[in-house]
Design an enzyme around this catalytic site. Structure first.
Site, PDB file in Angstrom:
ATOM      1  N   SER A   1       0.794  -1.236   0.000  1.00 19.35           N
ATOM      2  CA  SER A   1       0.000   0.000   0.000  1.00 19.35           C
ATOM      3  C   SER A   1       0.821   1.279   0.000  1.00 19.35           C
ATOM      4  CB  SER A   1      -0.932   0.023   1.202  1.00 19.35           C
ATOM      5  OG  SER A   1      -2.095  -0.683   0.899  1.00 19.35           O
TER       6      SER A   1
ATOM      7  N   LYS B   1       0.482   3.373  -2.934  1.00 20.29           N
ATOM      8  CA  LYS B   1      -0.711   4.215  -3.161  1.00 20.29           C
ATOM      9  C   LYS B   1      -0.371   5.711  -3.156  1.00 20.29           C
ATOM     10  CE  LYS B   1      -3.740   0.635  -1.290  1.00 20.29           C
ATOM     11  NZ  LYS B   1      -4.447   0.131  -0.105  1.00 20.29           N
TER      12      LYS B   1
ATOM     13  N   TYR C   1      -2.533  -2.458 -10.701  1.00 21.83           N
ATOM     14  CA  TYR C   1      -2.588  -2.342  -9.235  1.00 21.83           C
ATOM     15  C   TYR C   1      -1.773  -3.458  -8.555  1.00 21.83           C
ATOM     16  CZ  TYR C   1      -4.365  -2.500  -4.476  1.00 21.83           C
ATOM     17  OH  TYR C   1      -4.441  -2.532  -3.103  1.00 21.83           O
TER      18      TYR C   1
ATOM     19  N   TYR D   1      -4.661   3.261   7.557  1.00 22.22           N
ATOM     20  CA  TYR D   1      -6.013   2.696   7.489  1.00 22.22           C
ATOM     21  C   TYR D   1      -6.846   3.177   8.684  1.00 22.22           C
ATOM     22  CZ  TYR D   1      -2.920  -0.593   5.039  1.00 22.22           C
ATOM     23  OH  TYR D   1      -1.956  -1.166   4.276  1.00 22.22           O
TER      24      TYR D   1
ATOM     25  N   VAL E   1       1.058  -3.841   3.733  1.00 20.10           N
ATOM     26  CA  VAL E   1       1.003  -5.160   4.379  1.00 20.10           C
ATOM     27  C   VAL E   1       2.274  -5.995   4.179  1.00 20.10           C
ATOM     28  CG1 VAL E   1      -1.528  -5.344   4.464  1.00 20.10           C
ATOM     29  CG2 VAL E   1      -0.290  -6.243   2.485  1.00 20.10           C
TER      30      VAL E   1
HETATM   31  N1  GLU Z   1      -1.740  -5.623  -2.228  1.00 20.99           N
HETATM   32  C1  GLU Z   1      -2.454  -5.423  -1.006  1.00 20.99           C
HETATM   33  C2  GLU Z   1      -3.932  -5.617  -1.250  1.00 20.99           C
HETATM   34  O1  GLU Z   1      -4.379  -5.168  -2.247  1.00 20.99           O
HETATM   35  C3  GLU Z   1      -2.168  -4.061  -0.485  1.00 20.99           C
HETATM   36  C4  GLU Z   1      -2.840  -3.820   0.823  1.00 20.99           C
HETATM   37  C5  GLU Z   1      -2.006  -3.093   1.826  1.00 20.99           C
HETATM   38  O2  GLU Z   1      -0.786  -3.004   1.776  1.00 20.99           O
HETATM   39  O3  GLU Z   1      -2.667  -2.592   2.722  1.00 20.99           O
HETATM   40  O4  GLU Z   1      -4.643  -6.218  -0.502  1.00 20.99           O
END
Ligand code: GLU
Length: 305
Positions: free
Chosen positions: A61, A64, A189, A241, A259
């Site tokens: 993430s 992002k 993505y 989050y 994650v």
């Molecule tokens: N590739 C992970 C997903 O799409 C990223 C989520 C994350 O790092 O929070 O679930």
């Protein structure tokens, strides 16, 4: 400073035993859960390290914020924020509930999966491959590392098991948020999440944001000051989050987690910090990484509030 970083890592390594590796992406379960490392890049060019700072991990993430910056460069603020909001959420990063009940036309923010998938759909490119190439090149530029690339095994693992993300994306196609081919957007993505880096690489992105959009090592501006400020603000409100509030209270530094266990932090006008600790807490954030940042924030007086 290296001494301080070593002791902060050793003081907090025990936290890694309380966390768990992400297993919903099977390849991530192969990481070493004891790993804990940190890297600091100051705006005057000093670099400091501690613990397992050389460990490579997928940024997940953390990507992002990279795609948000690129989408803003390609489309401008008005178009991007007509597709995705900037409101924090009290639900998990991969939750689908808000899309149906609160905001079918606009995922809540670009740091949750739905918002990030909508954001990447806005990045220019003649096809998915071209679009991802632009993301990778931009990542190489803002890390100053031309050899950054993706971890193919993690990418394949995400692609085969990413049905939750698939459902978010198809839902958004049905409500008009996504206008392109869904599988193509998802492929980009999954690749952006599988970009592999070290603490130093993400600390460098943090240093660029801390420096209001200018690469401290070359003086080159990569995003406008207002974009850098906006990204840091969204990191404060949404970067960890549904634990963003708790993190702001405990640490007080604009940050983004993934994650894979990484956390990128940008201390305005001072430094970028990268930490890695793949053992995660129940919200999907690095258990040891948060504790390392909390101690550094206290020791070095980094809290922006
Ligand atoms: N590739 C992970 C997903 O799409 C990223 C989520 C994350 O790092 O929070 O679930």
């Amino acid at each position: 400073m290296n001494k301080l970083l070593e002791s902060v890592i050793e003081n907090n390594r025990h936290w890694t035993q309380k966390g768990k590796l992400a297993t919903y992406i099977p390849e991530l379960a192969k990481m070493n859960s004891d790993t804990l490392g940190v890297s600091i890049i100051t705006l005057d060019g000093e670099e400091y390290y501690g613990g397992d700072y050389e460990t490579k991990f997928t940024i997940q993430s953390i990507s992002k914020i990279i795609t948000l910056m690129l989408a803003l460069l390609d489309n401008g603020r008005e178009r991007v924020f007509s597709k995705v909001g900037v409101e924090p959420t009290a639900d998990a990063f991969n939750s689908i509930i808000n899309l149906e009940t609160k905001s079918p036309q606009k995922p809540l923010n670009p740091m949750i999966n739905a918002g990030a998938i909508a954001t990447v759909s806005l990045i220019s490119g003649k096809d998915g491959e071209d679009c991802f190439k632009r993301i990778l090149n931009f990542t190489r530029k803002i890390t100053g590392n031309p050899s950054i690339s993706i971890n193919e095994d993690v990418y394949k693992s995400e692609k085969t098991t990413g049905d939750r993300n698939r459902s978010l994306a198809y839902f958004m196609k049905s409500t008009g948020v996504i206008e392109q081919d869904v599988e193509q957007v998802l492929d980009v993505y999954f690749k952006q999440c599988s970009i592999e880096a070290t603490c130093k690489d993400i600390a460098r992105i943090g240093a660029m944001l801390a420096n209001d959009g200018v690469l401290p090592w070359s003086g080159e501006r990569v995003v406008s000051r207002s974009t850098a400020i906006m990204v840091k603000t969204i990191m404060v409100t949404c970067g960890l989050y549904d634990a963003s509030g708790q993190f702001a209270v405990e640490v007080g530094i604009p940050s983004k987690s993934g994650v894979g266990g990484g956390i990128l932090a940008a201390v305005p006008s001072r430094m970028g910090i990268g930490v890695i600790g793949p053992a995660l807490d129940s919200k999907g954030n690095s258990m040891g990484g948060i504790k390392v940042l909390a101690e550094l924030s206290k020791e070095l007086d980094l809290n922006i509030f």
